[in-house]
Design a protein around this motif. Structure first.
Motif, short mmCIF file in Angstrom:
data_model
loop_
_atom_site.label_atom_id
_atom_site.label_comp_id
_atom_site.label_asym_id
_atom_site.label_seq_id
_atom_site.Cartn_x
_atom_site.Cartn_y
_atom_site.Cartn_z
N HIS A 40 13.46 8.47 -7.16
CA HIS A 40 12.20 8.30 -6.43
C HIS A 40 11.65 6.92 -6.77
CE1 HIS A 40 12.71 12.64 -7.14
NE2 HIS A 40 12.19 12.79 -5.93
N LEU A 41 11.86 5.98 -5.88
CA LEU A 41 11.41 4.61 -6.13
C LEU A 41 10.02 4.41 -5.52
CD1 LEU A 41 14.68 4.47 -6.12
CD2 LEU A 41 14.25 2.01 -6.19
N PHE A 42 9.10 3.90 -6.32
CA PHE A 42 7.73 3.67 -5.87
C PHE A 42 7.65 2.35 -5.12
CE2 PHE A 42 3.30 2.19 -7.20
CZ PHE A 42 2.67 2.85 -6.16
N THR A 43 7.11 2.40 -3.90
CA THR A 43 7.03 1.19 -3.07
C THR A 43 5.89 0.27 -3.49
OG1 THR A 43 5.61 2.30 -1.46
CG2 THR A 43 8.00 2.41 -1.10
N GLY A 44 4.91 0.81 -4.22
CA GLY A 44 3.77 0.01 -4.64
C GLY A 44 2.46 0.43 -4.03
N PHE A 45 2.47 1.42 -3.11
CA PHE A 45 1.25 1.78 -2.40
C PHE A 45 1.09 3.30 -2.30
CE2 PHE A 45 2.67 -2.32 -0.91
CZ PHE A 45 1.54 -3.10 -1.13
N VAL A 46 -0.02 3.80 -2.81
CA VAL A 46 -0.34 5.22 -2.67
C VAL A 46 -1.32 5.44 -1.53
CG1 VAL A 46 0.08 5.69 -5.11
CG2 VAL A 46 -2.22 5.04 -4.37
N TYR A 47 -1.81 4.37 -0.95
CA TYR A 47 -2.84 4.44 0.09
C TYR A 47 -2.47 3.43 1.17
CZ TYR A 47 -7.52 3.85 2.19
OH TYR A 47 -8.59 3.77 3.05
N ASN A 48 -2.41 3.90 2.40
CA ASN A 48 -2.12 3.02 3.54
C ASN A 48 -0.85 2.22 3.32
OD1 ASN A 48 -2.42 1.78 6.00
ND2 ASN A 48 -4.04 0.38 5.35
N SER A 49 0.25 2.96 3.05
CA SER A 49 1.53 2.30 2.78
C SER A 49 2.00 1.46 3.95
CB SER A 49 2.59 3.35 2.43
OG SER A 49 2.27 4.00 1.24
N GLU A 50 1.70 1.87 5.16
CA GLU A 50 2.17 1.13 6.34
C GLU A 50 1.69 -0.31 6.31
OE1 GLU A 50 1.40 1.09 11.15
OE2 GLU A 50 1.55 3.03 10.15
N ASP A 51 0.38 -0.50 6.10
CA ASP A 51 -0.14 -1.87 6.03
C ASP A 51 0.27 -2.54 4.72
OD1 ASP A 51 -1.28 -1.81 8.51
OD2 ASP A 51 -3.28 -1.33 7.81
N GLY A 52 0.35 -1.75 3.63
CA GLY A 52 0.76 -2.33 2.36
C GLY A 52 2.13 -2.97 2.45
N ASN A 53 3.08 -2.28 3.07
CA ASN A 53 4.41 -2.87 3.25
C ASN A 53 4.35 -4.13 4.11
OD1 ASN A 53 5.85 -0.99 1.69
ND2 ASN A 53 6.00 0.44 3.40
N SER A 54 3.47 -4.12 5.11
CA SER A 54 3.38 -5.31 5.96
C SER A 54 2.84 -6.50 5.19
CB SER A 54 2.49 -5.02 7.18
OG SER A 54 1.12 -5.07 6.86
N TYR A 55 1.93 -6.27 4.22
CA TYR A 55 1.43 -7.37 3.40
C TYR A 55 2.54 -7.93 2.52
CZ TYR A 55 -3.13 -5.55 4.83
OH TYR A 55 -4.20 -5.13 5.57
N ILE A 56 3.37 -7.05 1.96
CA ILE A 56 4.48 -7.52 1.14
C ILE A 56 5.48 -8.30 2.01
CG2 ILE A 56 6.37 -6.84 -0.38
CD1 ILE A 56 3.58 -6.45 -1.55
N ALA A 57 5.69 -7.84 3.25
CA ALA A 57 6.57 -8.58 4.16
C ALA A 57 6.04 -9.99 4.42
CB ALA A 57 6.72 -7.81 5.47
N LYS A 58 4.72 -10.11 4.56
CA LYS A 58 4.12 -11.43 4.76
C LYS A 58 4.29 -12.28 3.51
CE LYS A 58 0.68 -9.57 7.99
NZ LYS A 58 1.27 -8.23 8.13
N MET A 59 4.10 -11.69 2.35
CA MET A 59 4.31 -12.41 1.10
C MET A 59 5.75 -12.87 0.97
SD MET A 59 2.06 -10.06 -1.52
CE MET A 59 2.64 -10.95 -2.96
#
Length: 533
Positions: A40-59
Motif C-alpha cells: 500500500h503505497l501512499f501517494t501523499g494526499f488524504v484529501y482531494n487526491s485528484e487535485d493533489g496529484n495534478s499539483y505534483i504533475a505540475k511540479m
C-alpha cells in the motif's frame, strides 16, 4: 500595547499555537505515511487526491526544466503558458534540494501555512490593541468552521445539492488551506498584507507602504490570479466607506488604490489573454466552472462567526472607528461577489473568514467581558464549538486513512507499472488508462494521459465515454485503432480498473504489443507508429 504592534510575549504564544494547528492539520497525512507498506503505497494526499496529484504533475514539469505549463492530463497538442508558476518553481526548488516532489509539497504547505497563520494574527493586531480580541480572532480564523458537523450528524448532508461548506471549499476556511493547499496559503497571506499596507498608505500618505502593497498584490496575482478580484472589491468597498464617513471623495486614496491595481493588471491581462486565445486553455477554463452553492450553505458555514460579528460590527459603527472600515466593508461586499456572473464565483469568498473572525471576536469579547467573570471560559467554549467541523474532518480522515484505501493509497502493482513507464516511455508520450490510474501517471512520470482529471482533461465527458467503450468487448476494433491514431496514443495500461470497465483483452489486438505484465498490471505499446508524426 499599541494597535498594529505585536510584542515578543505574543510571539512566544503565537508560534507554538500556530505549530500546534499545523500539526493537527497534518495528522492524517503523517498517519498515512506511517501506515504505508510494500503493498500500500501512499501517494501523499488524504484529501482531494485528484487535485493533489495534478499539483505534483505540475511540479514535475518544473523539476524537469519547464517554465511554461502544458496540460499533462490531456492528449491534444497545445501551446504552453506562464501559468501555475508557483508549482513549476516549487518543483525546481525540490529538485535542486534533492527532495521528493511530495515531500517538497508538504514542506511548502507547512512553511506557507505558518506564514498565513502569522499574517492572520498581524491582521487582527492592526485593528485592535486588545490581546483577548487578537487571540480569539486568530483562533476563530485558524481553526474555525461552520455547522457542517451538525448537518452531518443529523443526516442532512448533502443539503440542497451540496455538502456543507466546511468540508470542501478551501477558499472559505483557513484550516482547509492549511490542510492541503500551499499556494492558497501564500496567496491569502499576500492578499492580507496587500490590504494592510494599502490601508497604511491611506492613513500615512507615504510611498513605502504603497510599494509593499503593490509587490504583495503582484505576488498574490502571480500565484492565484482571480484573487485580484477579491483585492479590488475589498479595497473599493473600503475606499467607498471611508469617503462616505468623511462625506467627501477621497481622491488621494483612490489614486493609491489604483496604483496597487496597476501592479496586478499585467498578470491579470496575461491570464485573460491566455485563457481566451489558447484553444486548450480556453476549453480548460470552460470546464472549470466553480459556482456558488445555495446561500443557505454560506449562512450555515459562517453562522458561528456571523452571530457575534453583528454586535461586533454595531460596536464599530457606534464608536465611528474608521480604522475598522476595511474588515467591515470587506465582509459586507462579499455576498455580492459570490453571485456575480463569473465562472469562478465561489472562489470570491477567499480570505473573508479573517475579517469576519475579527468582528466576531470583538463582539464576543465585548459581550462576555461585561457580563461574567468567566468570560475567558465562554470565549474558549465558543471557539471550540466553531472548530467542531474541523475536528470531525480530521477524525473522519484518520478513520478513512486507517483503511489504507484508494485513492490515498495505491497498490504496489500499479505503482510498479507506472514506474516502468517512467523509465522506458519517451517524455510526453500519451497513455490510455482508466481515470484512476490516469490521474496518478503524470504525478509519477513525465507523460501525458488520455483521461485523468475533471477539468484539465479537455472534453472530459467524451473521453471518459471513449475509455469505457475502448475496453468494451463489443466495440468495433477499427474504432479503437482510429482512437489510438487520432490522439497519438503510445501506451495502454491494463489493470483492475480497466478490467472493471469491460472484458476486452488488449492481448488479442495485433496493433498492441505487451511489454510488461506484473502483479495484475500490463503495459501495451501501440504499434500504429505510421499514424503518428
Amino acid at each position: 500595547m499599541m494597535r498594529g504592534q505585536v510584542s515578543s510575549a505574543e510571539l512566544r504564544w503565537l508560534l507554538p499555537a500556530s505549530l500546534a494547528v499545523l500539526l493537527f492539520a497534518s495528522l492524517p497525512t503523517l498517519y498515512a505515511w506511517h501506515l504505508a507498506d510494500a503493498d500500500h503505497l501512499f501517494t501523499g494526499f488524504v484529501y482531494n487526491s485528484e487535485d493533489g496529484n495534478s499539483y505534483i504533475a505540475k511540479m514535475r514539469l518544473g523539476a524537469e526544466g519547464e517554465w511554461l505549463f502544458h496540460l499533462p492530463y490531456t492528449p491534444e497538442e497545445h501551446r504552453g503558458a506562464l501559468v501555475y508558476t508557483f508549482y513549476l518553481l516549487l518543483g525546481k526548488i525540490g529538485a535542486s534540494l534533492g527532495l521528493s516532489l511530495v515531500l517538497t509539497y508538504h514542506l511548502a504547505r507547512l512553511l506557507l501555512g505558518l506564514f498565513l497563520l502569522l499574517t492572520v494574527y498581524a491582521f487582527a493586531a492592526r485593528f485592535t490593541p486588545d490581546l483577548a480580541i487578537r487571540r480569539l480572532a486568530w483562533a476563530l480564523a485558524a481553526v474555525g468552521s461552520g455547522l457542517g458537523w451538525l448537518l452531518m450528524l443529523l443526516g442532512l448532508a448533502p443539503l440542497l445539492g451540496a455538502l456543507p461548506l466546511d468540508f470542501w471549499v478551501p477558499e472559505a476556511f483557513v484550516f482547509l488551506v492549511l490542510y492541503n493547499l500551499p499556494h492558497l496559503a501564500l496567496a491569502e497571506g499576500l492578499l492580507l498584507w496587500a490590504l494592510l499596507w494599502t490601508l497604511d498608505s491611506f492613513e500615512q500618505g507615504s510611498a513605502l507602504p504603497l510599494l509593499k502593497a503593490g509587490l504583495a498584490a503582484a505576488g498574490m496575482t502571480l500565484v492565484v490570479p482571480f484573487y485580484a478580484g477579491v483585492l479590488a472589491a475589498a479595497l473599493g468597498a473600503t475606499w467607498l466607506a471611508l469617503s462616505l464617513s468623511r462625506r467627501r471623495i477621497l481622491w488621494r486614496q483612490a489614486g493609491q488604490a489604483a496604483l496597487v491595481g496597476a501592479w496586478v493588471a499585467p498578470p491579470v491581462a496575461y491570464n485573460t489573454w491566455v485563457f481566451t486565445t489558447n484553444p486548450a486553455f480556453r476549453e480548460w477554463a470552460a470546464q472549470n466552472t466553480i459556482l456558488s452553492p445555495h446561500p443557505l450553505h454560506y449562512l450555515l458555514g459562517y453562522l458561528p462567526l456571523l452571530i457575534p460579528a453583528i454586535p461586533g460590527a454595531v460596536q464599530v459603527l457606534r464608536r465611528r472607528e474608521r480604522g475598522w472600515l476595511l474588515p467591515l466593508a470587506w465582509v459586507l461586499i462579499v455576498p455580492l461577489l459570490l453571485y456575480v456572473p463569473f465562472t469562478l464565483q465561489r472562489r470570491m469568498i477567499a480570505g473573508v473568514q479573517v475579517p469576519l473572525a475579527l468582528l466576531a471576536a470583538s463582539g464576543l469579547v465585548g459581550w462576555f467581558r461585561e457580563r461574567t467573570r468567566a468570560w475567558r471560559t465562554w470565549l474558549l467554549a465558543w471557539a471550540a464549538v466553531a472548530a467542531l467541523s474541523n475536528l470531525l474532518l480530521v477524525g473522519l480522515s484518520l478513520v478513512e486513512t486507517g483503511r489504507r484505501a484508494m485513492p490515498a493509497f495505491r497498490p504496489a502493482g500499479e505503482i510498479a507499472a507506472i514506474d516502468h513507464l517512467a523509465r522506458y516511455a519517451a517524455p510526453d508520450e500519451v497513455v490510455l488508462s482508466a481515470y484512476e490510474s490516469g490521474n496518478l501517471i503524470p504525478a509519477r512520470a513525465r507523460l501525458r494521459v488520455f483521461l485523468g482529471h475533471g477539468s484539465e482533461t479537455l472534453h472530459h465527458q467524451e473521453k471518459q465515454e471513449a475509455v469505457r467503450r475502448f475496453f468494451d468487448p463489443t466495440a468495433d476494433d477499427r474504432w479503437r485503432q482510429g482512437l489510438l491514431a487520432q490522439y497519438h496514443i503510445a501506451w495502454v495500461l491494463h489493470g483492475p480498473a480497466e478490467r472493471d470497465l469491460g472484458a476486452w483483452d488488449p492481448a488479442t489486438a495485433p496493433y498492441l504489443t505487451r511489454v510488461y505484465d506484473e502483479q495484475g498490471y500490463a503495459l501495451y505499446r501501440v504499434l500504429l507508429l505510421e499514424s503518428r508524426p
